[in-house]
Write an enzyme that holds these catalytic residues in place. Structure first.
Site, PDB file in Angstrom:
ATOM      1  N   HIS A 100       0.823  -1.207   0.000  1.00  0.00           N
ATOM      2  CA  HIS A 100       0.000   0.000   0.000  1.00  0.00           C
ATOM      3  C   HIS A 100       0.868   1.273   0.000  1.00  0.00           C
ATOM      4  O   HIS A 100       2.023   1.268   0.441  1.00  0.00           O
ATOM      5  CB  HIS A 100      -0.907   0.013   1.241  1.00  0.00           C
ATOM      6  CG  HIS A 100      -0.141   0.029   2.529  1.00  0.00           C
ATOM      7  ND1 HIS A 100       0.359   1.186   3.087  1.00  0.00           N
ATOM      8  CD2 HIS A 100       0.240  -0.973   3.351  1.00  0.00           C
ATOM      9  CE1 HIS A 100       1.000   0.901   4.196  1.00  0.00           C
ATOM     10  NE2 HIS A 100       0.960  -0.413   4.386  1.00  0.00           N
ATOM     11  N   GLU A 102       1.788   5.240   1.212  1.00  0.00           N
ATOM     12  CA  GLU A 102       2.031   5.736   2.580  1.00  0.00           C
ATOM     13  C   GLU A 102       0.715   5.927   3.344  1.00  0.00           C
ATOM     14  O   GLU A 102      -0.232   6.533   2.841  1.00  0.00           O
ATOM     15  CB  GLU A 102       2.763   7.081   2.521  1.00  0.00           C
ATOM     16  CG  GLU A 102       3.122   7.600   3.901  1.00  0.00           C
ATOM     17  CD  GLU A 102       3.501   9.071   3.891  1.00  0.00           C
ATOM     18  OE1 GLU A 102       4.685   9.369   4.096  1.00  0.00           O
ATOM     19  OE2 GLU A 102       2.606   9.928   3.665  1.00  0.00           O
ATOM     20  N   MET A 104      -1.423   7.097   7.004  1.00  0.00           N
ATOM     21  CA  MET A 104      -1.332   8.214   7.958  1.00  0.00           C
ATOM     22  C   MET A 104      -0.458   7.856   9.158  1.00  0.00           C
ATOM     23  O   MET A 104       0.107   8.736   9.797  1.00  0.00           O
ATOM     24  CB  MET A 104      -2.726   8.635   8.397  1.00  0.00           C
ATOM     25  CG  MET A 104      -3.446   9.381   7.291  1.00  0.00           C
ATOM     26  SD  MET A 104      -5.090   9.836   7.798  1.00  0.00           S
ATOM     27  CE  MET A 104      -5.179  11.490   7.211  1.00  0.00           C
ATOM     28  N   TRP A 105      -0.354   6.572   9.440  1.00  0.00           N
ATOM     29  CA  TRP A 105       0.534   6.174  10.536  1.00  0.00           C
ATOM     30  C   TRP A 105       1.969   5.923  10.064  1.00  0.00           C
ATOM     31  O   TRP A 105       2.892   6.030  10.859  1.00  0.00           O
ATOM     32  CB  TRP A 105      -0.042   4.942  11.271  1.00  0.00           C
ATOM     33  CG  TRP A 105      -1.080   5.338  12.287  1.00  0.00           C
ATOM     34  CD1 TRP A 105      -1.755   6.528  12.368  1.00  0.00           C
ATOM     35  CD2 TRP A 105      -1.539   4.544  13.391  1.00  0.00           C
ATOM     36  NE1 TRP A 105      -2.618   6.515  13.426  1.00  0.00           N
ATOM     37  CE2 TRP A 105      -2.512   5.310  14.082  1.00  0.00           C
ATOM     38  CE3 TRP A 105      -1.256   3.258  13.857  1.00  0.00           C
ATOM     39  CZ2 TRP A 105      -3.174   4.832  15.205  1.00  0.00           C
ATOM     40  CZ3 TRP A 105      -1.911   2.785  14.971  1.00  0.00           C
ATOM     41  CH2 TRP A 105      -2.865   3.571  15.644  1.00  0.00           C
ATOM     42  N   ASN A 106       2.157   5.602   8.793  1.00  0.00           N
ATOM     43  CA  ASN A 106       3.536   5.592   8.261  1.00  0.00           C
ATOM     44  C   ASN A 106       4.103   7.003   8.412  1.00  0.00           C
ATOM     45  O   ASN A 106       5.234   7.215   8.838  1.00  0.00           O
ATOM     46  CB  ASN A 106       3.587   5.236   6.765  1.00  0.00           C
ATOM     47  CG  ASN A 106       3.270   3.782   6.464  1.00  0.00           C
ATOM     48  OD1 ASN A 106       2.648   3.479   5.452  1.00  0.00           O
ATOM     49  ND2 ASN A 106       3.690   2.865   7.332  1.00  0.00           N
ATOM     50  N   ARG A 149      -6.088   0.660   3.838  1.00  0.00           N
ATOM     51  CA  ARG A 149      -4.945   1.240   3.113  1.00  0.00           C
ATOM     52  C   ARG A 149      -4.565   0.376   1.906  1.00  0.00           C
ATOM     53  O   ARG A 149      -4.152   0.890   0.860  1.00  0.00           O
ATOM     54  CB  ARG A 149      -3.748   1.485   4.048  1.00  0.00           C
ATOM     55  CG  ARG A 149      -3.208   0.274   4.811  1.00  0.00           C
ATOM     56  CD  ARG A 149      -2.248   0.757   5.902  1.00  0.00           C
ATOM     57  NE  ARG A 149      -1.530  -0.284   6.642  1.00  0.00           N
ATOM     58  CZ  ARG A 149      -1.992  -0.910   7.720  1.00  0.00           C
ATOM     59  NH1 ARG A 149      -3.230  -0.649   8.154  1.00  0.00           N
ATOM     60  NH2 ARG A 149      -1.249  -1.797   8.356  1.00  0.00           N
ATOM     61  N   GLU A 203      -1.484  -6.870   7.440  1.00  0.00           N
ATOM     62  CA  GLU A 203      -0.163  -6.635   8.025  1.00  0.00           C
ATOM     63  C   GLU A 203      -0.012  -7.536   9.247  1.00  0.00           C
ATOM     64  O   GLU A 203      -1.009  -7.969   9.841  1.00  0.00           O
ATOM     65  CB  GLU A 203      -0.057  -5.150   8.420  1.00  0.00           C
ATOM     66  CG  GLU A 203       1.279  -4.720   9.020  1.00  0.00           C
ATOM     67  CD  GLU A 203       2.479  -5.071   8.158  1.00  0.00           C
ATOM     68  OE1 GLU A 203       2.826  -6.274   8.086  1.00  0.00           O
ATOM     69  OE2 GLU A 203       3.081  -4.157   7.566  1.00  0.00           O
ATOM     70  N   TYR A 206       0.912  -6.307  15.318  1.00  0.00           N
ATOM     71  CA  TYR A 206       2.075  -5.801  16.044  1.00  0.00           C
ATOM     72  C   TYR A 206       1.906  -5.825  17.556  1.00  0.00           C
ATOM     73  O   TYR A 206       2.722  -5.282  18.302  1.00  0.00           O
ATOM     74  CB  TYR A 206       2.434  -4.392  15.561  1.00  0.00           C
ATOM     75  CG  TYR A 206       3.794  -4.315  14.907  1.00  0.00           C
ATOM     76  CD1 TYR A 206       4.928  -4.778  15.590  1.00  0.00           C
ATOM     77  CD2 TYR A 206       3.970  -3.806  13.638  1.00  0.00           C
ATOM     78  CE1 TYR A 206       6.184  -4.717  15.009  1.00  0.00           C
ATOM     79  CE2 TYR A 206       5.217  -3.738  13.045  1.00  0.00           C
ATOM     80  CZ  TYR A 206       6.317  -4.209  13.737  1.00  0.00           C
ATOM     81  OH  TYR A 206       7.554  -4.157  13.155  1.00  0.00           O
ATOM     82  N   HIS A 273       0.649  -5.609   2.421  1.00  0.00           N
ATOM     83  CA  HIS A 273       1.458  -4.876   3.408  1.00  0.00           C
ATOM     84  C   HIS A 273       2.917  -5.324   3.409  1.00  0.00           C
ATOM     85  O   HIS A 273       3.228  -6.417   2.924  1.00  0.00           O
ATOM     86  CB  HIS A 273       0.850  -5.095   4.787  1.00  0.00           C
ATOM     87  CG  HIS A 273      -0.590  -4.717   4.813  1.00  0.00           C
ATOM     88  ND1 HIS A 273      -1.022  -3.485   5.237  1.00  0.00           N
ATOM     89  CD2 HIS A 273      -1.707  -5.385   4.401  1.00  0.00           C
ATOM     90  CE1 HIS A 273      -2.339  -3.414   5.101  1.00  0.00           C
ATOM     91  NE2 HIS A 273      -2.785  -4.560   4.598  1.00  0.00           N
TER      92      HIS A 273
HETATM   93  O1  LIG Z   1       4.020  -0.504  11.495  1.00  0.00           O
HETATM   94  C1  LIG Z   1       3.824  -1.490  10.770  1.00  0.00           C
HETATM   95  O2  LIG Z   1       2.748  -2.108  10.729  1.00  0.00           O
HETATM   96  C2  LIG Z   1       4.952  -1.994   9.888  1.00  0.00           C
HETATM   97  C3  LIG Z   1       4.815  -1.487   8.474  1.00  0.00           C
HETATM   98  O3  LIG Z   1       4.689  -0.111   8.395  1.00  0.00           O
HETATM   99  O4  LIG Z   1       6.159  -1.557  10.409  1.00  0.00           O
HETATM  100  P1  LIG Z   1       7.572  -2.244  10.173  1.00  0.00           P
HETATM  101  O5  LIG Z   1       8.339  -1.329   9.293  1.00  0.00           O
HETATM  102  O6  LIG Z   1       8.158  -2.358  11.535  1.00  0.00           O
HETATM  103  O7  LIG Z   1       7.362  -3.605   9.550  1.00  0.00           O
END
Ligand SMILES: O=C(O)[C@@H](CO)OP(=O)(O)O
Length: 345
Positions: A100, A102, A104-106, A149, A203, A206, A273
């Site tokens: 995807h 960029e 808004m959280w990137n 996204r 994704e 996390y 992602h």
């Molecule tokens: O925040 C996230 O979900 C991922 C992708 O943006 O981060 P990372 O770069 O650590 O994989």
């Protein structure tokens, strides 16, 4: 162009690819081809499009003597062209992967994972640009994650496609949703591209890092710890998924649902992602867990693979149509491109 010239060119291209494969250009999809002959017009007919790495790396030079279609197709290289089964039809399909644009959280440098945030204006532009780069590649089906996204990216990219088919999301969350989104015209249906959304392409989750600032987290826990959470293969962040866990569900989905479509000849685009796509690329390119952890995917850059005879052949990132270089993916894609030229110009 005489057959011999064509084969000479293909041969040169092949040896260029060999050099590239042997390390001249590590991202071997990104090979630059340039003409050294006066009569060879890269912007004629099938010869538009192409690629790639001349910006940073050594470019390969091909020689051709006429402004005629030249296509690099492993199946039509001299060695296989002379075999008795050269006319045998082989199934071939395009697979496009796009991370995807960029989000808004990137932009805010926050861990995102499965939090469902939209694209920024820059992300929207990246998605549109990605669409330009794949505008001449056939797309019969689209898979996206369940996250907006990735869905925005797929939809925005398709606004640029020359075929102008309409991506329509398949709703199977309930019988009613399916029934209420039916299309009752065969003609309209033919002009649609089904979009399947799947949480398995999300994704990686996390865990307790979701919503935290990446820099602040590194300041708090140390950059080594945060790097381990972000880029190790099998160490999950607190209550989250490791890349290995993400790969398990993403690759299972790919092999069960997407690969059979490719095998039946459907051209597929996947918008997903960083980590779900790294997982799939690990499978496609047979990367080791050591290799995949150093693979970084930029936002909004499409990558093309050709699925042929059960193999995935990496073709790198298609250039924007305005970049005048050689269109040299496969014969079938070049024919599709020609068809688009005939239909829409
Ligand atoms: O925040 C996230 O979900 C991922 C992708 O943006 O981060 P990372 O770069 O650590 O994989």
């Amino acid at each position: 162009m005489a057959a011999t010239t064509l084969y000479q060119s293909v041969g040169t291209l092949q040896s260029c690819r060999n050099n590239v494969n042997s390390g001249l250009c590590p991202d071997y999809g990104h090979v630059s081809f340039r003409s050294v002959s006066k009569g060879f017009k890269v912007d004629v007919g099938l010869l538009r499009g192409g690629s790639f790495c001349s910006r940073k790396r050594s470019s390969c030079v091909i020689q051709a003597s006429a402004s005629q279609a030249m296509v690099f197709d492993e199946a039509s290289a001299p060695s296989s062209a002379t075999t008795s089964d050269s006319n045998k039809k082989t199934s071939e399909a395009a697979l496009i992967l796009i991370r995807h644009g960029e989000s808004m959280w990137n932009e805010k440098n926050l861990f995102t994972g499965c939090v469902d945030v939209p694209l920024t204006t820059k992300g929207v532009e990246e998605a549109v640009e990605a669409g330009k780069r794949i505008s001449n590649i056939p797309v019969d089906m689209i898979y996206t994650s369940a996250l907006i996204r990735a869905q925005m990216t797929a939809m925005l990219a398709m606004t640029q496609h020359r075929r102008k088919k309409v991506p329509t999301i398949i709703h199977e969350e309930s019988e009613q949703a399916g029934a209420w989104s039916q299309i009752f015209s065969e003609d309209t249906n033919m002009q649609c591209i089904p979009v399947v959304t799947a949480w398995q392409l999300n994704e990686r989750m996390y865990g307790e890092l979701q919503g935290l600032n990446k820099q602040e987290t590194a300041d708090k826990y140390g950059s080594e710890q945060v790097h381990e959470w972000r880029r190790s293969y099998d160490i999950p962040p607190p209550n989250g998924e490791s890349l290995e866990m993400c790969a398990e569900r993403a690759v299972a989905y790919f092999t069960e649902h997407i690969e059979p479509q490719l095998a039946s000849g459907k051209n597929i685009m996947i918008a997903a992602h960083g980590n779900s796509l790294r997982s799939i690329i690990m499978y496609l390119d047979k990367l080791t867990s050591q290799e995949v952890i150093s693979l970084e995917l930029a936002t909004g850059i499409p990558m093309l693979y050709i699925f042929k005879e059960g193999r995935f052949i990496r073709r790198g990132s298609p250039p924007a149509p305005t970049e005048a270089t050689v269109y040299a993916y496969t014969k079938k894609l070049a024919q599709y491109r020609q068809k688009l030229d005939d239909m829409f110009e």
